[in-house]
Write an enzyme that holds these catalytic residues in place. Structure first.
Site, PDB file in Angstrom:
ATOM      1  N   TYR A  74       9.099  -2.929 -14.715  1.00  0.00           N
ATOM      2  CA  TYR A  74       8.178  -3.864 -14.060  1.00  0.00           C
ATOM      3  C   TYR A  74       7.146  -4.396 -15.067  1.00  0.00           C
ATOM      4  O   TYR A  74       7.008  -5.600 -15.260  1.00  0.00           O
ATOM      5  CB  TYR A  74       7.483  -3.145 -12.913  1.00  0.00           C
ATOM      6  CG  TYR A  74       6.586  -4.014 -12.059  1.00  0.00           C
ATOM      7  CD1 TYR A  74       7.118  -5.037 -11.286  1.00  0.00           C
ATOM      8  CD2 TYR A  74       5.211  -3.789 -11.996  1.00  0.00           C
ATOM      9  CE1 TYR A  74       6.297  -5.827 -10.472  1.00  0.00           C
ATOM     10  CE2 TYR A  74       4.393  -4.563 -11.191  1.00  0.00           C
ATOM     11  CZ  TYR A  74       4.944  -5.579 -10.432  1.00  0.00           C
ATOM     12  OH  TYR A  74       4.136  -6.359  -9.642  1.00  0.00           O
ATOM     13  N   ARG A 129       3.301   2.159  -0.940  1.00  0.00           N
ATOM     14  CA  ARG A 129       2.028   2.079  -1.655  1.00  0.00           C
ATOM     15  C   ARG A 129       0.949   2.893  -0.951  1.00  0.00           C
ATOM     16  O   ARG A 129       1.080   3.256   0.210  1.00  0.00           O
ATOM     17  CB  ARG A 129       1.628   0.633  -1.860  1.00  0.00           C
ATOM     18  CG  ARG A 129       2.227   0.192  -3.196  1.00  0.00           C
ATOM     19  CD  ARG A 129       1.923  -1.184  -3.553  1.00  0.00           C
ATOM     20  NE  ARG A 129       2.723  -2.089  -2.772  1.00  0.00           N
ATOM     21  CZ  ARG A 129       2.830  -3.383  -3.054  1.00  0.00           C
ATOM     22  NH1 ARG A 129       2.183  -3.883  -4.080  1.00  0.00           N
ATOM     23  NH2 ARG A 129       3.568  -4.163  -2.308  1.00  0.00           N
TER      24      ARG A 129
HETATM   25  N1  UDP Z   1      -0.663   7.329  -4.451  1.00  0.00           N
HETATM   26  C1  UDP Z   1      -0.939   8.533  -3.811  1.00  0.00           C
HETATM   27  N2  UDP Z   1      -0.273   8.812  -2.673  1.00  0.00           N
HETATM   28  C2  UDP Z   1       0.645   7.981  -2.127  1.00  0.00           C
HETATM   29  C3  UDP Z   1       0.923   6.748  -2.783  1.00  0.00           C
HETATM   30  C4  UDP Z   1       0.253   6.477  -3.951  1.00  0.00           C
HETATM   31  O1  UDP Z   1      -1.784   9.331  -4.277  1.00  0.00           O
HETATM   32  O2  UDP Z   1       1.206   8.325  -1.065  1.00  0.00           O
HETATM   33  C5  UDP Z   1      -1.419   6.990  -5.686  1.00  0.00           C
HETATM   34  C6  UDP Z   1      -0.528   6.633  -6.877  1.00  0.00           C
HETATM   35  O3  UDP Z   1      -0.185   7.804  -7.588  1.00  0.00           O
HETATM   36  C7  UDP Z   1      -1.449   5.712  -7.655  1.00  0.00           C
HETATM   37  C8  UDP Z   1      -2.294   5.021  -6.597  1.00  0.00           C
HETATM   38  O4  UDP Z   1      -2.173   5.838  -5.428  1.00  0.00           O
HETATM   39  O5  UDP Z   1      -2.305   6.452  -8.502  1.00  0.00           O
HETATM   40  C9  UDP Z   1      -1.832   3.622  -6.276  1.00  0.00           C
HETATM   41  O6  UDP Z   1      -0.444   3.663  -6.031  1.00  0.00           O
HETATM   42  P1  UDP Z   1       0.368   2.426  -5.475  1.00  0.00           P
HETATM   43  O7  UDP Z   1       1.805   2.848  -5.437  1.00  0.00           O
HETATM   44  O8  UDP Z   1      -0.252   1.937  -4.218  1.00  0.00           O
HETATM   45  O9  UDP Z   1       0.162   1.262  -6.539  1.00  0.00           O
HETATM   46  P2  UDP Z   1       0.100   1.222  -8.144  1.00  0.00           P
HETATM   47  O10 UDP Z   1      -1.306   0.856  -8.424  1.00  0.00           O
HETATM   48  O11 UDP Z   1       0.431   2.579  -8.703  1.00  0.00           O
HETATM   49  O12 UDP Z   1       1.104   0.221  -8.520  1.00  0.00           O
END
Ligand code: UDP
Length: 316
Positions: free
Chosen positions: A150, A191
């Site tokens: 990505y 997410r």
């Molecule tokens: N995250 C989390 N629990 C979840 C989903 C995501 O703790 O159930 C954390 C993930 O590890 C990251 C942040 O939340 O640090 C944002 O994750 P997301 O997948 O929403 O978007 P990213 O910014 O990583 O693309």
């Protein structure tokens, strides 16, 4: 400007934008291959007589000769899986759409003398060593890991935009979109906002990856879309890159606690393994967008979460 292409029209941002543009009197040609998009997002739009839907893959250059893709005034190129869950399930398709797909859309913009808005991402900054990130920061990205398909394909998409703009005079603008949320996120999107709200509403454990000290900022979809539209509609943005995101930073643990409080949930917060290459901090410097677009987000996280939670409740 009145005839607009939106790639990724069946996705979260694409469907929201299409709806707004149709309401404002634009003709919209929406393109999507329904890989991570959802036809339910555009069911209502397909009844609108200014909306045309092409179910096709923009990575295929045959699309360039499609009879609907003429007399175009602008292209919002939003197609691409965006959630780590989806792009890691389809890494090769993710690379194609952000590179070959972007090249094809630039070619179309060039032929029509139309402006292309490329949806890049905060992920191009990787795990940043500069904080907050301004558009001049070059990033700290790993080529050898699960997020690379990505991050690096979005970076190469930006390179295509740069080359088309500087060598061929194509009108382009690049939005580096930071985390965006709203009720339009699929509950199974993976997410953090959709996961936490669904977990809290169902009484399941809220799964924080790592110790929850990593940070993100969260922009409500209405604000993100208004930023993208300002970028498309202003002449001054040609050849420019903008961070589009909310500038207030939260730890993921704070977000879990906030969702728990706003949903009045008795769910527990549990800690799981941190994901590989998960950026530890992320926060946009939006001073360029504030200065050149007169744009800044209006919806605070508590307010946006409140709206999102109310809509998710209806889906359960
Ligand atoms: N995250 C989390 N629990 C979840 C989903 C995501 O703790 O159930 C954390 C993930 O590890 C990251 C942040 O939340 O640090 C944002 O994750 P997301 O997948 O929403 O978007 P990213 O910014 O990583 O693309």
């Amino acid at each position: 400007m009145n005839r607009i292409i939106i790639t990724g029209v069946a996705g979260f941002l694409g469907s929201y934008l299409a709806n707004e543009l149709l309401e404002d009197g634009y003709q919209v040609v929406g393109v999507d291959n329904i890989s991570t998009g959802n036809l339910n997002n555009i069911n209502k739009l397909t009844r609108h007589h200014h909306f045309t839907f092409l179910e096709t893959d923009i990575s295929c250059d045959k699309l360039l000769n499609h009879p609907e893709l003429i007399d175009i005034d602008g292209i919002y190129h939003l197609a691409s899986p965006a959630s780590p869950k989806w792009y890691q399930e389809a890494p090769f398709e993710t690379i194609s759409v952000n590179t070959i797909g972007t090249k094809n859309m630039l070619e179309l913009a060039n032929r029509n003398n139309a402006k292309l808005l490329f949806s890049s991402t905060s992920e191009i900054y990787g795990d940043p060593e500069v904080h907050p990130q301004s558009e001049t920061y070059k990033g700290n990205v790993n080529t050898w890991g699960p997020r690379a398909c990505y991050d690096e394909s979005k970076r190469l998409g930006e390179v295509y935009c740069y080359l088309h703009h500087t060598l061929l005079g194509t009108k382009v603008t690049v939005a580096r979109i930071f985390n965006t949320y709203a009720e339009g996120l699929q509950p199974n999107d993976g997410r953090v906002i959709s996961n936490f709200i669904m977990q809290a509403l169902k009484g399941e454990d809220l799964t924080v990856y790592g110790d929850g000290s990593q940070t993100r900022t969260f922009c409500y979809v209405v604000d993100t879309i208004s930023g993208l539209r300002k970028m498309m509609e202003s002449e001054e943005t040609n050849g420019e890159i903008f961070n589009i995101g909310h500038p207030i930073e939260y730890t993921i643990l704070e977000v879990a606690e906030l969702v728990k409080r706003l949903t009045n949930s008795s769910s527990k917060i549990v800690f799981k393994d941190l994901l590989e290459d998960d950026p530890q901090v992320r926060c946009p410097d939006i001073s360029k967008a504030m200065r050149m677009l007169n744009w800044k987000p209006q919806v605070e996280l508590t307010e946006g979460l409140h709206r999102t939670i109310e809509e998710y409740k209806k889906q359960i």
